[in-house]
Design an enzyme around this catalytic site. Structure first.
Site, PDB file in Angstrom:
ATOM      1  N   GLU A  78       0.848  -1.192   0.000  1.00 29.28           N
ATOM      2  CA  GLU A  78       0.000   0.000   0.000  1.00 29.28           C
ATOM      3  C   GLU A  78       0.886   1.245   0.000  1.00 29.28           C
ATOM      4  OE1 GLU A  78      -2.043   0.820   3.775  1.00 29.28           O
ATOM      5  OE2 GLU A  78      -1.358  -1.149   4.426  1.00 29.28           O
ATOM      6  N   CYS A 110      -3.384  -3.602   4.288  1.00 28.83           N
ATOM      7  CA  CYS A 110      -2.456  -4.627   4.800  1.00 28.83           C
ATOM      8  C   CYS A 110      -2.824  -6.039   4.364  1.00 28.83           C
ATOM      9  CB  CYS A 110      -2.383  -4.553   6.323  1.00 28.83           C
ATOM     10  SG  CYS A 110      -1.838  -2.949   6.906  1.00 28.83           S
ATOM     11  N   HIS A 232      -2.264 -10.397  11.745  1.00 28.74           N
ATOM     12  CA  HIS A 232      -1.730  -9.127  11.240  1.00 28.74           C
ATOM     13  C   HIS A 232      -1.560  -8.232  12.463  1.00 28.74           C
ATOM     14  CE1 HIS A 232      -1.254  -5.291   9.480  1.00 28.74           C
ATOM     15  NE2 HIS A 232      -2.427  -4.852   9.895  1.00 28.74           N
TER      16      HIS A 232
END
Ligand code: COA
Length: 390
Positions: A78, A110, A232
Site C-alpha cells: 500500500e 495490509c 496481522h
C-alpha cells in the site's frame, strides 16, 4: 500439497528506541512498551523503499533453480513507488528471474500479500512444477508527533510458493469478507496515512470474530485443534484484543498454549513496528524462529489477515516435518541485533527527507546508516535506479 517452501524478511538497518521517543515526546514510556506493546521501530533511510526492501527480503532465499521456475511475482503493498508501474516489475529484474514471468502489484491495505498468497497457491495448482514469489513490502507512516507515530515501521517479507513445500502446507479452508469503511486510508496526494485509531481497532476485532465463527462452522475446527494463531499486527497489543475474548471460556491448557505462542509470534513486530502487508507473515516467522520444541510437524496454524478499508481473511496451514531446517533464524536475529540506534535528531531528519521531484539526476547517499544488499542509488529524470551492494 501447495504452500510456503521458503520464507524470509528484511527490515532497514536503522531504528528508533521507543523509550527514548516517549521520553522526548513527554509520554510515559509504559504507554508505548506496555499499553501499545512496541519497543523499537524501524525507520528507513531514503535509500530503502518498497522495491529495495522487497528485493532484499527475497534475494537470500532464491537459488538458480528457483529463478528459472518462478512464473509469477506478486508484490502486495500500500506504499508503492509508482501509480502505474508495479514494484514487482523492478524486483523481477533485480532478482534475475527469467523473462517469461508475470510481475504485478496488488493493493488492499495490509491485506495485499494475502491476496497474493492465495493467487500464488491457485497459480501453482494450475501450473504443476512451477513456482510463485509473493512479497509484502511497505513503509508505515503516520507522521511525527501524531497518535499513530509509535505504530510506524518498515520491512518486507518474501515467500516462495511451490508444490511439496518444506515449511507450511496451505489448506483449502479460507474464509474472507469485505466491507467499505473508513478506518484507515491514504488519499493519493498524501504520503502519510489517515487513521481513525479506535474505529480501526473495533473493525479489526469485528472482522476477526465474524470470520472465526464462519471458519469454525465451515471447517469444524475448534480452538483445541489450533496450535497457534498468527495475526496481522499493526502493533503487538492489537492481536491480543481479538484473541483474549475468544479464550474466556476455554480450558487452562488451551489458554496457556495459545497465549504463549501469541507472545512468540509478536517478538519481531515489537522490535520492527508495523510493516503493513508483510506483518502477518512476519508474525509467522517470529513464531517459528522463537519457539524451541512446542510446535511439531502437522501442527495447525490459523492466520488472520486484515487490511483496512476493509478486507479480512482467515485460513489455516499445517507445519511440514523438518520445517525448522529451512528457516534462516540466525540471520533474522542478527539483522535485528546489529542495527543502528538513531538519535531523536537523526530520526526526525531521516523521516523528513523526501525523494527529489525535479528533472535531472539526483544521487542518494545514506552509506553511513544502511547496509541493504539492494538500495535506491539515484533518480534520473524521474526514474528510480537501484544498485546491488557487493
Ligand atoms: N502505562 C500502560 N498503558 C498505558 C499507559 C501507561 N502509562 N497509558 C496508556 N496506556 C494504554 C491505554 O490504556 C491503551 O490500552 P488499551 O488499548 O488496552 O485500552 C493503550 O495504552 C493506548 O492508549 P490510547 O490512549 O488508546 O493511545 P492513543 O490514543 O495514543 O492511540 C493507537 C493508540 C494504537 C490507537 C494509535 O497509535 C493508532 O491509531 N495507531 C494506528 C492504528 C492502526 O494501525 N490501525 C490499523 C488497524 S489494522
Amino acid at each position: 500439497m501447495i504452500g510456503i517452501d521458503k520464507i524470509n524478511f528484511f527490515t532497514p538497518n536503522t531504528y528508533i528506541d521507543l523509550v527514548k521517543l516517549a521520553t522526548y515526546r513527554g509520554v510515559d514510556p509504559d504507554k508505548y512498551t506496555i499499553g501499545i506493546g512496541q519497543s523499537k521501530m524501524a525507520v528507513p533511510t531514503i535509500t530503502q523503499d518498497t522495491v529495495s526492501m522487497g528485493a532484499n527480503a527475497a534475494f537470500p532465499i532464491l537459488e538458480k533453480k528457483d529463478l528459472t521456475a518462478i512464473d509469477l511475482v506478486v508484490v502486495g503493498t500500500e506504499t508503492g513507488i509508482d501509480e502505474s508501474k508495479s514494484a514487482a516489475a523492478f524486483i523481477h529484474q533485480l532478482l534475475g528471474i527469467h523473462p517469461f514471468a508475470k510481475s504485478i502489484e496488488i493493493k488492499q491495505a495490509c491485506y495485499g500479500a494475502t491476496a497474493g498468497l492465495m493467487m500464488a497457491r491457485d497459480f501453482v495448482k494450475t501450473h504443476p512444477g512451477r513456482k510463485a514469489l509473493v512479497i509484502g513490502s511497505d513503509i508505515s507512516r503516520y507522521g511525527l508527533n501524531t497518535s499513530g507515530e509509535v505504530t510506524q515501521g518498515a520491512g518486507a517479507v518474501a515467500m516462495l510458493i511451490s508444490e511439496n513445500p518444506r515449511i507450511l502446507a496451505i489448506e483449502d479452508t479460507s474464509i474472507a469478507m469485505s466491507e467499505n469503511i473508513f478506518d484507515f486510508w491514504r488519499p493519493n496526494y498524501s504520503d502519510t496515512a489517515i487513521v481513525d485509531g479506535k474505529f480501526s481497532n473495533e473493525a479489526y476485532v469485528k472482522f476477526f470474530n465474524l470470520l472465526w465463527t464462519k471458519f469454525t462452522e465451515e471447517t469444524t475446527y475448534s480452538l483445541d485443534d489450533i496450535s497457534a494463531f498468527c495475526f496481522h499486527l499493526p502493533y503487538t497489543k492489537m492481536g491480543k484484543k481479538a484473541l483474549l475474548p475468544l479464550l474466556e471460556n476455554e480450558s487452562a491448557g488451551v489458554k496457556e498454549k495459545l497465549l504463549a505462542h501469541y507472545d512468540l509470534s509478536t517478538e519481531y513486530t515489537r522490535n520492527i513496528g508495523n510493516i503493513y502487508t508483510g506483518s502477518l507473515y512476519l508474525s509467522f516467522m517470529s513464531l517459528l524462529d522463537n519457539q524451541t520444541t512446542s510446535l511439531k510437524p502437522n501442527d495447525l496454524i490459523a492466520f488472520f489477515s486484515y487490511g483496512s478499508g476493509a478486507v479480512g481473511e482467515i485460513f489455516s496451514g499445517r507445519l511440514i516435518e523438518g520445517y525448522e531446517k529451512h528457516l534462516d533464524t540466525a540471520n533474522h536475529k542478527d539483522m535485528l541485533t546489529d542495527r543502528y540506534d538513531l538519535s531523536i535528531e537523526e530520526y526526525e531528519t531521516i523521516f523528513n527527507k523526501e525523494i527529489p521531484k525535479t528533472d535531472g539526476i539526483h544521487s542518494l547517499d545514506e552509506e553511513k546508516y544502511e547496509k541493504g544488499t539492494f538500495y535506491l542509488s539515484h533518480i534520473s529524470n524521474h526514474q528510480r535506479h537501484y544498485e546491488k551492494r557487493q
